[in-house]
Structures are given as C-alpha cells and as structure tokens.
Design an enzyme around this catalytic site. Structure first.
Site, PDB file in Angstrom:
ATOM      1  N   GLN A  51       2.979  27.510  -7.244  1.00 28.73           N
ATOM      2  CA  GLN A  51       3.624  28.829  -7.144  1.00 28.73           C
ATOM      3  C   GLN A  51       4.019  29.354  -8.525  1.00 28.73           C
ATOM      4  OE1 GLN A  51       3.800  30.406  -4.329  1.00 28.73           O
ATOM      5  NE2 GLN A  51       5.105  32.154  -4.831  1.00 28.73           N
TER       6      GLN A  51
ATOM      7  N   GLY B 161       0.830  -1.213   0.000  1.00 31.17           N
ATOM      8  CA  GLY B 161       0.000   0.000   0.000  1.00 31.17           C
ATOM      9  C   GLY B 161       0.858   1.255   0.000  1.00 31.17           C
TER      10      GLY B 161
ATOM     11  N   GLU C 193      -1.921   5.549   5.541  1.00 27.62           N
ATOM     12  CA  GLU C 193      -1.126   4.302   5.389  1.00 27.62           C
ATOM     13  C   GLU C 193       0.128   4.392   6.252  1.00 27.62           C
ATOM     14  OE1 GLU C 193      -1.346   2.145   1.933  1.00 27.62           O
ATOM     15  OE2 GLU C 193      -3.404   2.799   1.627  1.00 27.62           O
TER      16      GLU C 193
END
Ligand SMILES: Cc1cc2nc3c(=O)[nH]c(=O)nc-3n(C[C@H](O)[C@H](O)[C@H](O)COP(=O)(O)OP(=O)(O)OC[C@H]3O[C@@H](n4cnc5c(N)ncnc54)[C@H](O)[C@@H]3O)c2cc1C
Length: 380
Positions: A334, A239, A361
């Site tokens: 930006q 994950g 996670e």
C-alpha cells in the site's frame, strides 16, 4: 543490543550475503517463469543449508532450531519461496536424522545434506488436509516389502525430489494406524501430477504424488509401525518455526523497500517519508514484526530445550508471525502506491508468497486448535 551470540550473528551475515547474491537478483524472474533453481539450492548446501539440524557425522550442520530460524529469515529476505523450500527439505532431513536407524541415516542423509538429492514431505491427501490423521494411503505388508497405494496432494518439490517421506496407513483408523516410509524417486509405480498453477510460491513445484502399488522395502520404514503420525507432527513443530521465520524475512524485505520508496518519493511538495501518518505506519509495522520475531525465536529456543509447551509455542509463533508478516507485507505494498502492484518492484510477489504461509503446515485455524488444546488440557 543483540541477544544473539557471535556465532549466530556470523550465521545471519553469511546467509544474508548468500540470499543477496544468489536469491534476490533472480527472485522475480523465477516467480514469473516458475523456475525451481536446484543448482542454487545446491550452492546453499555448500554453506550447510541442506542439513541444518542434522548431526555432523552424515554431513549435517548440527545447528539448533533457533539458528535455523535465523537462517530461514535471512534467506527469505532474498526469496520467501526458496527459503520455504529449504525449510521443507530440512524438515524431512531432520525426521530421518531423528528417527532413522544408522543404516537409514547413512543411506539418505549425506546426499540430502549436500542437496545432491532433494526431499519432499507427503502427509496431505485430497480427502485429508487439516484432519491429517484421516489419511487413506495404505501400506500393506508383503514379505520384505510394503505395497503402497494412495494419492498425496499439494506436495512441495514433488517431481524434483529424490526421496519422499510418505505417511501411510499400516493399521486401523486414526493416528495410531499410521507409519512413515522413505520412498525413493525411482520406485516403480510412483508418479506425479502436473505442476499446480498457484497464487505464489512459483519458484518451487507443487504436485500430487501418486503411489500405485509402489513396493517399499521394510527397511525403508522409519521407526516402528504406528509411529508415523507422531513423527510427522514432530517434524511440523520445527517446520512451523521455519515457515514463521520465512514470513518474517519476506515482510522485513517489504518493510525495507517501503522505507526506501517513501524516502525517495515526493508528493504535495515534500518527501513522503516526512508525513507523520506514514512514519507512524512504518513504526507500527516494525513493532509488530519485532514482536513476531521475538515469539518465533522464543518458540525455537523452547523446542531446542525440549520444553513440553514447545508444540503450543510453535503453533502460536506460526499463527502470529504468518498473520503479522502478511499484514506488514500488504501494508508495504500500500505504501508503494501503484508501484507496489507492479511485478518489477517485487512487493506483490512477497505478498503472494506469504499468503500461503497462513494455510500450510497446519492452517492458522488449526494452530488455534492446538493452542486451545494446550490451554484446556484436552487430548483432541
Ligand atoms: C502451496 C502449497 C504447498 C503445500 N505443501 C505441502 C507439502 O509439501 N506436504 C504436505 O503434506 N502438504 C502440503 N500442503 C498442504 C497443506 O498443508 C494443506 O493445504 C493444509 O494443511 C490445509 O488442508 P486442506 O487444504 O485440505 O484444507 P481443509 O482441511 O479442507 O480446510 C479448509 C478450511 O477449514 C478450516 N478448518 C478445517 N478444520 C478445522 C477445525 N477443526 N477448526 C477450525 N477450522 C478448520 C481450515 O483452517 C481451512 O480454512 C501444501 C499446500 C499448499 C497450498
């Protein structure tokens, strides 16, 4: 020259095409309307995205963790939120494939691979996040069933999923008292909280999962009693690669957009892209992203090879890639000036989506805990 194989290059191209055609054009709208595009997820399953690391006999794609990292990065170029949901769904599918017995694999995996049913991963609780082994959801044996009581917090996909991988306590305190169960959506006593209002990841729902006396057949327990925490942590290794790769894809899209914007935009009588300060900024962003990508792919390969250092490498990759990619996306905003702040340009959405990758996670602080543990050989 790419170090990827021809097959891997083809996987990247196919997934990028899917993301370009089916995700990118709708990503801003799904974010605005908080729409979870289940029909589109299913289209992706036709390409094998529903069971990426699942064996082929139950409809999986049988691909490696490295292949998966390439896929999530390509998907996130279209929408990080949807790419991340694919990653979570695949984490549960992998857990069932890896730890399920033949009956369990054949019961749930064909539907999960085709995404006729979606999956949610239920570890976090209101009182147990980083300290997940302190979870309090209880599963009490009653004949051929367990009866589950508890609340799971922040569950991605909850309310839309067909199956819930629920970690619950069958024994005493600590990690060894935890078991893993597959709870089906139509189980009496299972209910869901409201869809949380969030900073990002708006294209997928996040809800509490409430288990109020849910009766789960013993045959729906994955592995033995007490194995649940180790299974949950094993799932998170992959994950973390997935979330890290989603960050790379989102930041890559933001960087591409920044290059395009500066190429187009004029100020002080010249194209902004000709300002060396801005070119240096772009060069640094690309360099940092490439370093993160290299680490993510290395960690994924080590996980594929069963390297004992893989959990540490996955934690390093998750920490480094999600922080780096967030910084790159923020700097791309930006470079867009005021336009970066407008929803129509899609950059502020990427920044919002990538922010949570540093939290879930396992937070990036917990990633440091894991890496440091590896350094000093500690067990806790
Ligand atoms: C949008 C979203 C989706 C999510 N999806 C899921 C899901 O599908 N399934 C699921 O199970 N969970 C999910 N989560 C939960 C997520 O994994 C947790 O939020 C995360 O693990 C942190 O837990 P917590 O929020 O309780 O924070 P806490 O654990 O309370 O942490 C608070 C702060 O303290 C820091 N901290 C805690 N312990 C230490 C320590 N030992 N050393 C240093 N710092 C520390 C943390 O890093 C953090 O900065 C999701 C969260 C979000 C926001």
């Amino acid at each position: 020259m790419s170090t990827l194989t021809e097959d891997q290059l083809a996987i990247v191209e196919t997934t990028r095409d899917f993301a370009r055609e089916h995700l990118a054009p709708h990503a801003i709208e799904w974010d605005r309307t908080k729409h979870f595009p289940v029909d589109v997820l299913r289209k992706g399953a036709d390409l094998g995205l529903g069971g990426i690391n699942v064996r082929e006999d139950v409809g999986g794609s049988g691909l490696s963790r490295l292949d998966a990292a390439l896929i999530y990065e390509a998907l996130a170029g279209g929408c990080p939120s949807i790419a991340a949901y694919y990653s979570i769904h695949n984490m549960v599918a992998w857990m069932i494939d890896r730890h399920g017995n033949p009956e369990q694999r054949h019961r749930w995996l064909p539907d999960l691979c085709a995404m006729r049913g979606l999956a949610s991963y239920c570890l976090t609780e209101p009182g147990a996040g980083s300290d997940a082994a302190a979870l309090r959801t209880r599963a009490v044996r009653d004949g051929d069933h367990y009866v589950l009581h508890g609340v799971k917090q922040f569950i991605s996909g909850a309310g839309s999923s067909a199956v819930y991988a629920v970690m619950a306590r069958t024994g005493g305190d600590g990690a060894d008292g935890i078991s893993a169960f597959v709870v089906e959506a139509d189980s009496p006593g299972l209910s869901f909280g409201a869809n949380e209002l969030k900073m990002g990841w708006n294209a997928q729902p996040t809800r509490q999962v409430v288990l109020d006396g849910v009766r789960v057949p013993v045959s729906h327990r994955l592995g033995a009693e007490g194995d649940g925490f180790r299974m949950a942590m094993g799932g998170l290794n992959g994950g973390r690669i997935g979330i890290a790769a989603c960050s790379l894809g989102g930041a890559g899209a933001a960087l591409d957009a920044a290059v395009a914007h500066l190429t187009d935009r004029e100020a002080f009588g010249a194209k902004l892209i000709d300002a060396q300060a801005l070119r240096f900024e772009l060069a640094d962003m690309a360099t940092e992203l490439e370093a993160a990508r290299t680490l993510v792919r290395h960690a994924a390969s080590c996980l594929d090879q069963g390297d004992p250092a893989a959990p540490q490498l996955c934690a390093m990759a998750k920490r480094f890639a999600t922080d780096t990619a967030f910084s790159v996306a923020d700097r791309a905003l930006q470079l867009h000036g005021g336009y970066g702040y407008l929803a129509d340009y899609g950059i502020e959405k990427i920044v919002r989506d990538l922010r949570v990758h540093r939290i879930l996670e396992g937070t990036n602080e917990i990633m440091r805990v894991i890496v440091a543990r590896g350094l000093i050989g500690a067990t806790r």
